[in-house]
Enzyme design. Structure first.
Site, short mmCIF file in Angstrom:
data_model
loop_
_atom_site.label_atom_id
_atom_site.label_comp_id
_atom_site.label_asym_id
_atom_site.label_seq_id
_atom_site.Cartn_x
_atom_site.Cartn_y
_atom_site.Cartn_z
N ARG A 144 -4.87 -1.82 9.07
CA ARG A 144 -6.05 -2.65 8.79
C ARG A 144 -5.70 -3.71 7.76
O ARG A 144 -4.67 -3.63 7.09
CB ARG A 144 -7.23 -1.80 8.32
CG ARG A 144 -6.93 -0.90 7.13
CD ARG A 144 -8.17 -0.13 6.67
NE ARG A 144 -7.84 0.83 5.63
CZ ARG A 144 -7.65 2.14 5.84
NH1 ARG A 144 -7.76 2.64 7.06
NH2 ARG A 144 -7.35 2.94 4.84
N ASP A 179 0.82 -1.21 0.00
CA ASP A 179 0.00 0.00 0.00
C ASP A 179 0.86 1.27 0.00
O ASP A 179 1.96 1.28 0.55
CB ASP A 179 -0.92 -0.01 1.22
CG ASP A 179 -2.08 0.96 1.07
OD1 ASP A 179 -2.43 1.31 -0.08
OD2 ASP A 179 -2.64 1.38 2.11
N GLY A 180 0.31 2.32 -0.60
CA GLY A 180 0.97 3.63 -0.56
C GLY A 180 1.46 4.13 -1.92
O GLY A 180 2.10 5.19 -1.98
N GLU A 199 1.36 -13.19 12.19
CA GLU A 199 1.89 -12.01 12.87
C GLU A 199 1.75 -10.83 11.90
O GLU A 199 2.05 -10.97 10.71
CB GLU A 199 3.38 -12.21 13.20
CG GLU A 199 3.65 -13.31 14.19
CD GLU A 199 3.06 -13.02 15.56
OE1 GLU A 199 3.03 -11.85 15.98
OE2 GLU A 199 2.60 -13.99 16.21
N ASN A 214 -11.04 -2.46 -5.23
CA ASN A 214 -10.26 -1.45 -5.97
C ASN A 214 -10.90 -1.03 -7.30
O ASN A 214 -10.48 -0.04 -7.91
CB ASN A 214 -8.82 -1.93 -6.19
CG ASN A 214 -7.96 -1.90 -4.95
OD1 ASN A 214 -7.06 -2.72 -4.77
ND2 ASN A 214 -8.21 -0.95 -4.05
N TRP A 227 2.57 8.07 -2.70
CA TRP A 227 3.97 8.24 -3.08
C TRP A 227 4.06 9.13 -4.33
O TRP A 227 4.89 10.05 -4.39
CB TRP A 227 4.59 6.87 -3.35
CG TRP A 227 6.05 6.90 -3.67
CD1 TRP A 227 7.09 6.82 -2.79
CD2 TRP A 227 6.63 7.00 -4.99
NE1 TRP A 227 8.28 6.88 -3.47
CE2 TRP A 227 8.03 6.99 -4.81
CE3 TRP A 227 6.11 7.11 -6.27
CZ2 TRP A 227 8.91 7.07 -5.89
CZ3 TRP A 227 6.99 7.19 -7.35
CH2 TRP A 227 8.38 7.18 -7.14
N ARG A 241 -1.26 9.28 -9.83
CA ARG A 241 -1.22 8.05 -9.04
C ARG A 241 -0.67 6.86 -9.84
O ARG A 241 -0.01 5.98 -9.29
CB ARG A 241 -2.62 7.72 -8.53
CG ARG A 241 -3.17 8.74 -7.54
CD ARG A 241 -4.60 8.39 -7.16
NE ARG A 241 -4.69 7.05 -6.61
CZ ARG A 241 -4.44 6.75 -5.34
NH1 ARG A 241 -4.13 7.70 -4.48
NH2 ARG A 241 -4.52 5.51 -4.92
#
Ligand code: IPE
Ligand code: IPE
Ligand code: MG
Length: 238
Positions: free
Chosen positions: A192, A26-27, A205, A74, A31, A39
């Protein structure tokens, strides 16, 4: 895709406790926007990061890697952005088909029925031609954890089942044959799961980092792995 590239410097190795890492990549959008770019530019940079990180994960001795590339949610994004992501996926498949040296067994996990036949056939070809390779890389496209579980249940209903077990559901997931992820890394700063591996993550984990995916580095992988080895996994025991 991986074979001819310069190999990254390797600082860590993993053992049987850590076989499968999954990434919520993500990101990308932020960025690019921080650089005053569209984007879509973030998604192409994100694609390059994905290749680098996949190569590294294979090198450190992981057996399985899963990446969240495109979710069932998405599609809500602007058409231009969705088209750009699909184009990146299509080009990536071509690269995979052209490079015979890579040691990666690709699997595309998600509801693939939504994709045009040509793209689906390419994915199937990539899977088929890489099937004998040792490192399993699941690429989650049109993937949603809820969709996956619902799809699994419907498959069992179609088989006429009236009572089912947890194992039956696991057998019908898109990730069948893959052990559950030991570690799930999310970049981009949000805390999330966004519908990723809902069933498989029961005892994973989690590791969250603010680093945006295009900036994610092999050192960041080392940090996540080091943190994993500090955790005590109890699986409900003591
Ligand atoms: C993740 O990056 C890639 C996809 C969801 C396809 P984003 O595009 O969600 O980036 P941000 O979260 O908007 O920065
Ligand atoms: C999760 O990121 C999906 C992928 C990385 C492919 P999103 O950007 O779609 O997640 P939300 O919308 O912030 O929860
Ligand atoms: Mg996002």
């Amino acid at each position: 895709m991986f074979g001819k590239k310069k190999q990254p410097k390797q600082a860590v190795t993993v053992d049987e406790r850590l076989q499968h890492i999954a990434f919520i990549m993500d990101g990308n959008g932020r960025w690019a926007q921080r650089r005053g770019m569209p984007r879509e530019f973030g998604h192409s940079q994100g694609g390059a990061t994905f290749k680098k990180i996949a190569r590294y994960c294979e090198k450190v001795g992981l057996k399985y890697m899963t990446v969240y590339a495109f979710s069932t949610e998405n599609w809500k994004r602007p058409q231009k952005e969705v088209d750009a992501i699909m184009e990146i996926l299509d080009q990536y498949l071509d690269e995979c088909l052209a490079d015979k040296e890579e040691q990666v067994h690709f699997r595309f996990v998600g509801n693939l029925s939504i994709f045009p036949t040509s793209l689906r056939e390419k994915m199937e070809k990539v899977e088929r031609e890489s099937a004998d390779k040792p490192f399993i890389l699941n690429v989650a496209v049109n993937y949603g954890g809820r969709e996956e579980i619902t799809h699994a249940c419907n498959e069992l209903i179609r088989e006429g089942r009236t009572e089912i077990t947890e194992a039956d559901i696991s057998e019908k997931l898109y990730t069948v044959g893959c052990p559950d992820p030991d570690l799930i890394v999310r970049t981009g700063g949000d805390l999330r799961s966004s519908n990723f591996l809902l069933w498989q993550s029961a005892y994973a984990e989690y590791y969250f980092t603010k680093v945006l995916w295009p900036d994610y580095s092999t050192n960041d992988v080392d940090e996540a792995i080091a943190e994993f080895y500090k955790r005590k996994r109890r699986f409900g025991g003591v």
